[in-house]
Write an enzyme that holds these catalytic residues in place. Structure first.
Site, PDB file in Angstrom:
ATOM      1  N   GLU A 149       0.947  -0.986   0.015  1.00 30.39           N
ATOM      2  CA  GLU A 149      -0.099   0.107   0.039  1.00 30.39           C
ATOM      3  C   GLU A 149       0.888   1.305  -0.033  1.00 30.39           C
ATOM      4  O   GLU A 149       2.077   1.333   0.690  1.00 30.39           O
ATOM      5  CB  GLU A 149      -0.851  -0.095   1.271  1.00 30.39           C
ATOM      6  CG  GLU A 149      -2.072   0.816   1.380  1.00 30.39           C
ATOM      7  CD  GLU A 149      -2.885   0.866  -0.052  1.00 30.39           C
ATOM      8  OE1 GLU A 149      -3.572   0.002  -0.251  1.00 30.39           O
ATOM      9  OE2 GLU A 149      -2.608   1.871  -0.868  1.00 30.39           O
ATOM     10  N   GLU A 153      -0.520   9.235   4.938  1.00 30.99           N
ATOM     11  CA  GLU A 153      -1.417   9.652   6.150  1.00 30.99           C
ATOM     12  C   GLU A 153      -1.779  11.089   5.642  1.00 30.99           C
ATOM     13  O   GLU A 153      -1.247  11.968   5.129  1.00 30.99           O
ATOM     14  CB  GLU A 153      -0.806   9.615   7.343  1.00 30.99           C
ATOM     15  CG  GLU A 153      -0.605   8.127   7.912  1.00 30.99           C
ATOM     16  CD  GLU A 153       0.041   8.196   9.231  1.00 30.99           C
ATOM     17  OE1 GLU A 153      -0.442   9.155   9.870  1.00 30.99           O
ATOM     18  OE2 GLU A 153       0.784   7.327   9.513  1.00 30.99           O
ATOM     19  N   CYS A 258       6.303   5.412   8.783  1.00 28.14           N
ATOM     20  CA  CYS A 258       6.681   4.562   7.744  1.00 28.14           C
ATOM     21  C   CYS A 258       8.364   4.818   7.537  1.00 28.14           C
ATOM     22  O   CYS A 258       8.900   3.962   7.460  1.00 28.14           O
ATOM     23  CB  CYS A 258       5.822   5.019   6.590  1.00 28.14           C
ATOM     24  SG  CYS A 258       4.312   4.681   7.009  1.00 28.14           S
TER      25      CYS A 258
HETATM   26  C1  UGA Z   1       4.654   7.608   3.388  1.00 28.35           C
HETATM   27  C2  UGA Z   1       4.873   7.424   1.872  1.00 28.35           C
HETATM   28  O1  UGA Z   1       4.746   8.761   1.315  1.00 28.35           O
HETATM   29  C3  UGA Z   1       3.528   6.700   1.371  1.00 28.35           C
HETATM   30  O2  UGA Z   1       3.610   6.322   0.141  1.00 28.35           O
HETATM   31  C4  UGA Z   1       3.577   5.337   1.964  1.00 28.35           C
HETATM   32  O3  UGA Z   1       2.388   4.384   1.838  1.00 28.35           O
HETATM   33  C5  UGA Z   1       3.674   5.433   3.803  1.00 28.35           C
HETATM   34  O4  UGA Z   1       4.763   6.341   4.011  1.00 28.35           O
HETATM   35  C6  UGA Z   1       3.638   4.177   4.040  1.00 28.35           C
HETATM   36  O5  UGA Z   1       4.822   3.313   3.866  1.00 28.35           O
HETATM   37  O6  UGA Z   1       2.776   3.631   4.743  1.00 28.35           O
HETATM   38  P1  UGA Z   1       3.518   9.341   5.055  1.00 28.35           P
HETATM   39  O7  UGA Z   1       4.297   8.614   6.227  1.00 28.35           O
HETATM   40  O8  UGA Z   1       1.929   9.255   5.495  1.00 28.35           O
HETATM   41  O9  UGA Z   1       3.687   8.253   3.698  1.00 28.35           O
HETATM   42  O10 UGA Z   1       4.169  10.525   4.840  1.00 28.35           O
HETATM   43  P2  UGA Z   1       4.835  11.485   3.801  1.00 28.35           P
HETATM   44  O11 UGA Z   1       3.701  12.493   3.056  1.00 28.35           O
HETATM   45  O12 UGA Z   1       5.490  10.638   2.725  1.00 28.35           O
HETATM   46  O13 UGA Z   1       5.829  12.349   4.741  1.00 28.35           O
HETATM   47  C7  UGA Z   1       6.619  11.537   5.463  1.00 28.35           C
HETATM   48  C8  UGA Z   1       7.672  12.757   6.129  1.00 28.35           C
HETATM   49  O14 UGA Z   1       8.586  13.218   5.246  1.00 28.35           O
HETATM   50  C9  UGA Z   1       6.811  13.732   6.738  1.00 28.35           C
HETATM   51  O15 UGA Z   1       7.624  14.055   8.053  1.00 28.35           O
HETATM   52  C10 UGA Z   1       7.178  15.086   5.964  1.00 28.35           C
HETATM   53  O16 UGA Z   1       6.906  16.185   6.723  1.00 28.35           O
HETATM   54  C11 UGA Z   1       8.703  14.951   5.396  1.00 28.35           C
HETATM   55  N1  UGA Z   1       8.783  15.356   4.299  1.00 28.35           N
HETATM   56  C12 UGA Z   1       8.090  15.249   3.097  1.00 28.35           C
HETATM   57  C13 UGA Z   1       9.891  16.376   4.195  1.00 28.35           C
HETATM   58  O17 UGA Z   1      10.757  16.624   5.187  1.00 28.35           O
HETATM   59  N2  UGA Z   1      10.253  17.104   3.127  1.00 28.35           N
HETATM   60  C14 UGA Z   1       9.307  16.735   1.808  1.00 28.35           C
HETATM   61  O18 UGA Z   1       9.677  17.299   0.674  1.00 28.35           O
HETATM   62  C15 UGA Z   1       8.464  15.671   1.962  1.00 28.35           C
END
Ligand code: UGA
Length: 452
Positions: A149, A153, A258
């Site tokens: 998946e 979130e 994740c």
């Molecule tokens: C992530 C993946 O994006 C999903 O595709 C995956 O399904 C999910 O993990 C999982 O394995 O279940 P998620 O943990 O919901 O999703 O969050 P993201 O939106 O990916 O962000 C993760 C972290 O990276 C956050 O703390 C966000 O602030 C940080 N981030 C994101 C950055 O610091 N810089 C960015 O440019 C993007």
């Protein structure tokens, strides 16, 4: 058709609600009594936009129901989707105990052929191991597919209905076809692979995204050292279609349930297979450093943290969720408290979850204006609109000197804040806090960048 979904976390619950429909009855199995109580009352235990409405609509039409009895969920089911937690152990390896328990229960209760569809994130090789250890020993035929998946979130419902791709790994083409048919109504490339490749795709995707974030954070550090601004560099970098503009936002690092877990899990798996995944180790280390560097900058901007008041805006690991697992904000707050700062914090939806993991001395507020009152510095840790859209003239009135704003997500209007008299500092750009303050226990300074 009947589908049993085991585990009502954000993946399981979204999958259950997404799959329910007129010709599909879905039973969600959850063992946590508190979560189950909420689900029985038509409430959703997590903050996930659009999920309440979807769950309620299907529950009312009896296409979706919940139970804590796995045998009830499995009775007569064609598919058992597994979405239980696979958390990290202390050494970084993945804890598969919940998965083993569920696999045993499936074998014990299977009285007719059923297909197990793995949605939990599991280390490559797990599907083969589960099949050998459990499913192949069942008297009833149990077939297996990996269906990782990719939901994020905070936008899980949207991602469910418009995914970038659907991956199904199975060593049996008929099983893959039947699992892909569950997604018949969804427009997306549908990819068939082996089980182990599907498992690897999931880990590689998260490891790559984490690498992109740590890469831009490294560039941000170099920007600080040479006088460049990462908010000018990153957009131009991302315009190269080979690089892409997403996940190039420098900040205090990635968090959540994740990326931290999956990067460490893949690194451990590589090591167990005799390979030193040096690049991934560096990604993990850079992410750890970003949090510590935020503390160092705040310390420098305030001339020490003892008896200073810091307001932290944002506790969730990113906007749109109430999840505080591995949130950079939580770790940074614990450093600030250790160094003697008084911390107040707020978040639109994550205060209740944060309360359970933060030191008692941290004051929590729902209203950001209450949180910033009398603070010497404000740290923007999560870029919620509620914070980026604040009335900063009012914030300045409520704060105390030296009016430091540390923008941990580069999401605030720097020029306007400086015009109001704030001492602004961000990530990968020049500003307050770029001095050489050295703590007694964290010895990072500008001139020691190679040691950071
Ligand atoms: C992530 C993946 O994006 C999903 O595709 C995956 O399904 C999910 O993990 C999982 O394995 O279940 P998620 O943990 O919901 O999703 O969050 P993201 O939106 O990916 O962000 C993760 C972290 O990276 C956050 O703390 C966000 O602030 C940080 N981030 C994101 C950055 O610091 N810089 C960015 O440019 C993007």
């Amino acid at each position: 058709m009947k589908i049993c979904v085991i585990g009502m976390g954000y993946v399981g619950l979204v999958a259950a609600a997404g799959l329910a429909g007129p010709d599909r009855k879905v039973v969600g199995v959850e063992s946590d009594p508190a979560k189950l109580r909420l689900l029985y009352q038509g409430e959703v235990p997590i903050h996930e936009p659009g999920l309440d409405e979807l769950v309620r609509a299907h529950a009312e039409s009896k296409q979706l129901c919940f139970t804590d009895r796995i045998e009830e969920g499995l009775a007569g089911a064609d598919f058992a989707l597994v979405a239980v937690g696979t958390p990290a152990r202390l050494d970084g390896r993945v804890d598969l105990s919940a998965l083993y328990r569920v696999s045993e229960q499936i074998v014990r209760n299977a009285v007719h052929p059923i297909t197990v569809v793995m949605k939990s994130t599991v280390p490559p090789g797990t599907g083969r191991a589960l099949t050998e250890r459990f499913f192949s020993k069942s008297a009833t035929r149990i077939r297996y597919a990996s269906n990782p998946e990719f939901l994020r979130e905070g936008q899980a419902v949207k991602d469910w209905f418009s995914p970038d791709r659907i991956v199904v790994g199975s060593d049996d083409q008929d099983v893959a076809t039947r699992v892909l048919a569950l997604y018949a109504g969804i427009q997306a490339p549908k990819i068939r692979t082996s089980v182990v490749s599907a498992e690897m795709i999931k880990y590689a995707a998260n490891a790559f995204l984490a690498t992109k974030i740590s890469f831009i954070n490294e560039i941000a550090t170099i920007c600080e050292l040479v006088g460049a601004d990462v908010t000018e560099v990153a957009p131009a970098l991302g315009m190269d279609v080979r690089i892409g503009s997403q996940f190039l936002r420098a900040g205090i690092g990635y968090g959540g349930s994740c990326f931290p877990k999956d990067t460490k899990g893949l690194e451990q798996l590589s090591s167990l297979n005799g390979y030193d995944f040096a690049l991934l180790k560096a990604v993990i280390e850079v992410n750890r450093r970003q949090r510590i560097s935020a503390v160092r900058k705040l310390r420098a901007a305030l001339g020490g943290l003892l008896d200073k008041r810091v307001a932290v805006l944002g506790l969730a690991f990113k906007p749109g969720t109430d999840d505080v697992r591995e949130s950079p904000a939580i770790e940074i707050i614990s450093y600030l408290v250790d160094e003697g700062a008084a911390v107040s914090a707020c978040d639109p939806v994550a205060v209740a979850n944060a309360r359970t993991v933060l030191p008692d001395s941290v004051e929590l507020f729902q209203d950001p204006y209450d949180a910033v009152r009398n603070s010497n510095a404000v740290l923007l840790a999560t870029e919620w609109d509620d914070f980026t859209g604040m009335d900063w003239t009012k914030v300045k009135r409520l704060m105390a000197p030296p009016f430091v704003v540390f923008d941990g997500r580069n999401a605030l209007a720097r020029a306007s804040l400086e015009a109001l008299g704030f001492r602004y500092s961000g990530i990968g750009r020049q500003g307050a806090g770029d001095g050489d303050e050295v703590s007694t226990n964290i010895t990072f300074g500008k001139k020691r960048a190679s040691q950071v």
